[in-house]
Design a protein around this motif. Structure first.
Motif, PDB file in Angstrom:
ATOM      1  N   ALA A  96     -20.298  85.922  10.619  1.00  0.00           N
ATOM      2  CA  ALA A  96     -21.574  85.216  10.497  1.00  0.00           C
ATOM      3  C   ALA A  96     -21.563  84.364   9.241  1.00  0.00           C
ATOM      4  CB  ALA A  96     -22.726  86.213  10.439  1.00  0.00           C
ATOM      5  N   LEU A  97     -21.765  83.065   9.406  1.00  0.00           N
ATOM      6  CA  LEU A  97     -21.852  82.112   8.306  1.00  0.00           C
ATOM      7  C   LEU A  97     -23.310  81.691   8.195  1.00  0.00           C
ATOM      8  CD1 LEU A  97     -18.668  80.015   9.183  1.00  0.00           C
ATOM      9  CD2 LEU A  97     -18.852  82.036   7.715  1.00  0.00           C
ATOM     10  N   ILE A  98     -23.990  82.150   7.150  1.00  0.00           N
ATOM     11  CA  ILE A  98     -25.448  82.094   7.089  1.00  0.00           C
ATOM     12  C   ILE A  98     -25.909  81.044   6.087  1.00  0.00           C
ATOM     13  CG2 ILE A  98     -27.535  83.470   6.918  1.00  0.00           C
ATOM     14  CD1 ILE A  98     -25.839  85.969   6.949  1.00  0.00           C
ATOM     15  N   GLU A  99     -26.804  80.169   6.521  1.00  0.00           N
ATOM     16  CA  GLU A  99     -27.437  79.250   5.595  1.00  0.00           C
ATOM     17  C   GLU A  99     -28.318  80.032   4.619  1.00  0.00           C
ATOM     18  OE1 GLU A  99     -27.795  76.307   4.350  1.00  0.00           O
ATOM     19  OE2 GLU A  99     -26.195  75.360   5.499  1.00  0.00           O
ATOM     20  N   LYS A 100     -28.546  79.419   3.466  1.00  0.00           N
ATOM     21  CA  LYS A 100     -29.412  80.051   2.462  1.00  0.00           C
ATOM     22  C   LYS A 100     -30.873  79.942   2.876  1.00  0.00           C
ATOM     23  CE  LYS A 100     -30.904  75.939   1.063  1.00  0.00           C
ATOM     24  NZ  LYS A 100     -32.281  75.488   1.282  1.00  0.00           N
ATOM     25  N   PRO A 101     -31.714  80.893   2.437  1.00  0.00           N
ATOM     26  CA  PRO A 101     -31.329  82.166   1.863  1.00  0.00           C
ATOM     27  C   PRO A 101     -30.838  83.099   2.967  1.00  0.00           C
ATOM     28  CG  PRO A 101     -33.700  82.095   2.111  1.00  0.00           C
ATOM     29  CD  PRO A 101     -33.186  80.739   2.527  1.00  0.00           C
ATOM     30  N   PRO A 102     -29.868  83.956   2.690  1.00  0.00           N
ATOM     31  CA  PRO A 102     -29.295  84.761   3.773  1.00  0.00           C
ATOM     32  C   PRO A 102     -30.271  85.765   4.364  1.00  0.00           C
ATOM     33  CG  PRO A 102     -28.453  85.469   1.644  1.00  0.00           C
ATOM     34  CD  PRO A 102     -29.220  84.203   1.392  1.00  0.00           C
ATOM     35  N   THR A 103     -31.154  86.294   3.527  1.00  0.00           N
ATOM     36  CA  THR A 103     -32.168  87.242   3.990  1.00  0.00           C
ATOM     37  C   THR A 103     -33.456  86.966   3.229  1.00  0.00           C
ATOM     38  OG1 THR A 103     -31.630  88.939   2.332  1.00  0.00           O
ATOM     39  CG2 THR A 103     -30.418  89.027   4.425  1.00  0.00           C
ATOM     40  N   LEU A 104     -34.528  87.655   3.610  1.00  0.00           N
ATOM     41  CA  LEU A 104     -35.817  87.469   2.937  1.00  0.00           C
ATOM     42  C   LEU A 104     -36.010  88.395   1.752  1.00  0.00           C
ATOM     43  CD1 LEU A 104     -38.327  86.960   5.891  1.00  0.00           C
ATOM     44  CD2 LEU A 104     -36.943  85.264   4.680  1.00  0.00           C
ATOM     45  N   SER A 105     -35.179  89.421   1.625  1.00  0.00           N
ATOM     46  CA  SER A 105     -35.364  90.391   0.547  1.00  0.00           C
ATOM     47  C   SER A 105     -34.032  91.030   0.202  1.00  0.00           C
ATOM     48  CB  SER A 105     -36.351  91.484   0.964  1.00  0.00           C
ATOM     49  OG  SER A 105     -35.770  92.308   1.976  1.00  0.00           O
ATOM     50  N   LEU A 106     -34.022  91.708  -0.930  1.00  0.00           N
ATOM     51  CA  LEU A 106     -32.825  92.426  -1.359  1.00  0.00           C
ATOM     52  C   LEU A 106     -32.549  93.604  -0.432  1.00  0.00           C
ATOM     53  CD1 LEU A 106     -30.748  92.193  -3.659  1.00  0.00           C
ATOM     54  CD2 LEU A 106     -32.186  93.753  -4.997  1.00  0.00           C
ATOM     55  N   GLU A 177     -40.205  82.486   4.696  1.00  0.00           N
ATOM     56  CA  GLU A 177     -39.159  81.922   3.829  1.00  0.00           C
ATOM     57  C   GLU A 177     -38.688  82.881   2.755  1.00  0.00           C
ATOM     58  OE1 GLU A 177     -38.624  77.451   3.171  1.00  0.00           O
ATOM     59  OE2 GLU A 177     -40.719  77.812   2.680  1.00  0.00           O
ATOM     60  N   GLY A 178     -39.494  83.902   2.460  1.00  0.00           N
ATOM     61  CA  GLY A 178     -39.110  84.860   1.435  1.00  0.00           C
ATOM     62  C   GLY A 178     -39.470  84.447   0.036  1.00  0.00           C
ATOM     63  N   GLY A 179     -39.814  83.162  -0.156  1.00  0.00           N
ATOM     64  CA  GLY A 179     -40.158  82.650  -1.474  1.00  0.00           C
ATOM     65  C   GLY A 179     -40.234  81.146  -1.448  1.00  0.00           C
ATOM     66  N   GLY A 180     -40.509  80.570  -2.599  1.00  0.00           N
ATOM     67  CA  GLY A 180     -40.626  79.123  -2.735  1.00  0.00           C
ATOM     68  C   GLY A 180     -39.329  78.498  -3.212  1.00  0.00           C
ATOM     69  N   PRO A 181     -39.397  77.534  -4.156  1.00  0.00           N
ATOM     70  CA  PRO A 181     -38.184  76.839  -4.596  1.00  0.00           C
ATOM     71  C   PRO A 181     -37.162  77.753  -5.248  1.00  0.00           C
ATOM     72  CG  PRO A 181     -40.058  76.282  -5.999  1.00  0.00           C
ATOM     73  CD  PRO A 181     -40.606  76.993  -4.799  1.00  0.00           C
ATOM     74  N   ARG A 321     -25.384  89.446  -5.933  1.00  0.00           N
ATOM     75  CA  ARG A 321     -25.706  89.153  -7.337  1.00  0.00           C
ATOM     76  C   ARG A 321     -26.733  88.028  -7.419  1.00  0.00           C
ATOM     77  NH1 ARG A 321     -20.839  87.597 -11.256  1.00  0.00           N
ATOM     78  NH2 ARG A 321     -20.906  85.685 -10.026  1.00  0.00           N
ATOM     79  N   THR A 322     -26.568  87.021  -6.582  1.00  0.00           N
ATOM     80  CA  THR A 322     -27.525  85.917  -6.563  1.00  0.00           C
ATOM     81  C   THR A 322     -28.875  86.376  -6.019  1.00  0.00           C
ATOM     82  OG1 THR A 322     -25.757  84.287  -6.341  1.00  0.00           O
ATOM     83  CG2 THR A 322     -27.961  83.604  -5.654  1.00  0.00           C
ATOM     84  N   MET A 323     -28.874  87.178  -4.959  1.00  0.00           N
ATOM     85  CA  MET A 323     -30.131  87.671  -4.396  1.00  0.00           C
ATOM     86  C   MET A 323     -30.844  88.602  -5.374  1.00  0.00           C
ATOM     87  SD  MET A 323     -30.733  86.344  -1.423  1.00  0.00           S
ATOM     88  CE  MET A 323     -31.855  87.491  -0.609  1.00  0.00           C
ATOM     89  N   SER A 348     -38.095  99.907  -5.319  1.00  0.00           N
ATOM     90  CA  SER A 348     -38.928  98.901  -5.975  1.00  0.00           C
ATOM     91  C   SER A 348     -39.616  98.025  -4.935  1.00  0.00           C
ATOM     92  CB  SER A 348     -38.076  98.019  -6.890  1.00  0.00           C
ATOM     93  OG  SER A 348     -38.794  96.864  -7.292  1.00  0.00           O
ATOM     94  N   PRO A 349     -40.881  97.689  -5.146  1.00  0.00           N
ATOM     95  CA  PRO A 349     -41.535  96.757  -4.211  1.00  0.00           C
ATOM     96  C   PRO A 349     -40.853  95.390  -4.187  1.00  0.00           C
ATOM     97  CG  PRO A 349     -42.897  97.128  -6.159  1.00  0.00           C
ATOM     98  CD  PRO A 349     -41.796  98.138  -6.205  1.00  0.00           C
ATOM     99  N   PHE A 350     -40.160  95.018  -5.265  1.00  0.00           N
ATOM    100  CA  PHE A 350     -39.470  93.733  -5.306  1.00  0.00           C
ATOM    101  C   PHE A 350     -38.111  93.777  -4.608  1.00  0.00           C
ATOM    102  CE2 PHE A 350     -42.583  93.367  -8.668  1.00  0.00           C
ATOM    103  CZ  PHE A 350     -43.080  92.090  -8.453  1.00  0.00           C
ATOM    104  N   ALA A 351     -37.690  94.966  -4.199  1.00  0.00           N
ATOM    105  CA  ALA A 351     -36.530  95.056  -3.314  1.00  0.00           C
ATOM    106  C   ALA A 351     -36.951  94.826  -1.868  1.00  0.00           C
ATOM    107  CB  ALA A 351     -35.843  96.414  -3.451  1.00  0.00           C
ATOM    108  N   ARG A 352     -38.137  95.296  -1.521  1.00  0.00           N
ATOM    109  CA  ARG A 352     -38.607  95.194  -0.140  1.00  0.00           C
ATOM    110  C   ARG A 352     -39.149  93.805   0.188  1.00  0.00           C
ATOM    111  NH1 ARG A 352     -40.357 100.305  -1.829  1.00  0.00           N
ATOM    112  NH2 ARG A 352     -42.474  99.567  -2.252  1.00  0.00           N
ATOM    113  N   ARG A 353     -39.783  93.164  -0.786  1.00  0.00           N
ATOM    114  CA  ARG A 353     -40.316  91.807  -0.633  1.00  0.00           C
ATOM    115  C   ARG A 353     -40.134  91.071  -1.953  1.00  0.00           C
ATOM    116  NH1 ARG A 353     -44.747  90.503   3.187  1.00  0.00           N
ATOM    117  NH2 ARG A 353     -45.488  89.127   1.529  1.00  0.00           N
ATOM    118  N   MET A 354     -39.823  89.787  -1.875  1.00  0.00           N
ATOM    119  CA  MET A 354     -39.640  89.044  -3.115  1.00  0.00           C
ATOM    120  C   MET A 354     -40.934  88.914  -3.906  1.00  0.00           C
ATOM    121  SD  MET A 354     -36.524  88.357  -3.700  1.00  0.00           S
ATOM    122  CE  MET A 354     -34.902  88.179  -2.911  1.00  0.00           C
TER     123      MET A 354
END
Length: 364
Positions: A96-106, A177-181, A321-323, A348-354
């Protein structure tokens, strides 16, 4: 090294899919586009006719994966579909070659990495700016010690996206989208920053909704320290009329800079040697190239790795690491606290949702 011919599909035929199709064409036979899928069957058929010749068109990814024998699947769909589609590809034994962002959360990314381990298939994220000749040369010279110690860096993604851009239903929300810019635009530049400077140690950040009627931020800023002692600033924006993408690295022996918008060539880089270190210019100019950063260079690197039975770049370890950096930026911005690498654990809540505990403007 013997080169294989890879059978590929493109899933999702929006704007970015054209860059993938063109990159496949530039492989000159290393990859054959054999299938295309899109929820708009007519658009899929038109795309297949344009780029694939005899490529078959499908109205769903599920139908395509059942019918085709594939090596690669390029996932060019909206962000909320990336993780489930990537898992379906892994279950089918397809890289699987995934465009960014690969997922919505960590947490979603960690589940994807676990699916990769379980199935033995592979995942790579499309972060193509790592593969332009200038970035490759910079990492090589830095690793060889030609530039001395890294001291300071600046990383800016200042783009402009108007209200019409956000009229597309899946843009501008945490759920889609998982987040903004920070999540969907600046990721290219600070991923390149991380690829050069290595592991980050801690981050202090701010995020704000300045001008766009969206759920996510439209601006974020961060101060970052790295394990090697370097300090960096990172700015991400979609409210900046003069658009630019820029990176500056100040080393002991030279300043190395690139400014571009959506892709760079060697002409976009400048090197300023410190007094007594003019030899840095000679080393930099030795391997000049006309090649631009983009999907073609990234895909060539993927194919070279697969030819040698190595995991493709940018794999799950690098991408995580980037995520984690993104999750830590949001956590710092929304809690007002400094966040260290490794601090965002599974509970962490920031692992489940950005947006974690919630963007401060949510109830305003």
């Amino acid at each position: 090294m013997s080169e294989r011919n890879y059978r590929a599909a493109i899933i999702g035929t929006g704007a970015i899919a054209h860059a993938h199709a063109q990159a496949i064409q530039e492989t000159r036979g290393r990859v054959s586009l054999v299938a295309v899928a899109d929820v708009d069957a007519g658009r899929a058929a038109e795309f297949a006719a344009t780029y694939g010749g005899a490529a078959r068109a499908y109205a769903s990814a599920e139908e395509l994966l059942r019918a085709e024998e594939l090596d690669l699947a390029h996932l060019c769909t909206p962000p909320q579909t990336h993780a489930p589609l990537a898992c379906a590809c892994l279950e089918a034994g397809v890289t699987a070659l995934i465009e960014k962002p690969p997922t919505l959360s960590l947490a979603e990314f960690d589940a994807l990495a676990e699916a990769e381990r379980r199935t033995g298939a592979r995942v790579a994220t499309v972060l193509q700016h790592r593969f332009g000749p200038g970035a490759v040369r910079l990492r090589r010279m830095a690793d060889a010690g030609d530039l001395g110690r890294p001291l300071l860096a600046t990383c800016v993604t200042q783009w402009y996206r108007d209200e019409a851009y956000y009229a597309v239903p899946w843009r501008g929300t945490w759920e889609s989208e998982g987040g903004g810019p920070t999540m969907g635009h600046g990721i290219h530049q600070f991923d390149l920053l991380l690829s050069v400077l290595g592991p980050w140690r801690e981050i202090t950040a701010m995020a704000a909704r300045q001008a766009r009627a969206v759920d996510t931020e439209d601006v974020s800023m961060a101060l970052v320290t790295f394990e090697n002692g370097a300090l960096a600033t990172v700015v991400n924006s979609v409210v900046s009329p003069r658009q630019t993408s820029g990176l500056r690295f100040d080393y002991e022996h030279a300043t190395v800079e690139v400014e571009h918008l959506y892709g760079y060539t060697d002409d976009d880089w400048t090197v300023t040697p410190a007094p007594g270190h003019e030899d840095v210019l000679t080393l930099w100019d030795k391997d000049r190239s006309e090649e631009a950063s983009g999907h073609a260079g990234w895909l060539a690197a993927v194919l070279d790795a697969l030819d040698q039975d190595r995991p493709p770049p940018v794999g799950t370890a690098d991408t995580r690491r980037t995520m984690e950096f993104i999750a830590a930026l949001y956590a710092s911005a929304f809690t007002g606290e400094r966040v260290r690498s490794g601090q965002i654990t599974a509970d962490s809540p920031f692992a489940r949702r950005m947006d974690g505990t919630g963007a401060p403007w949510r109830n305003a």
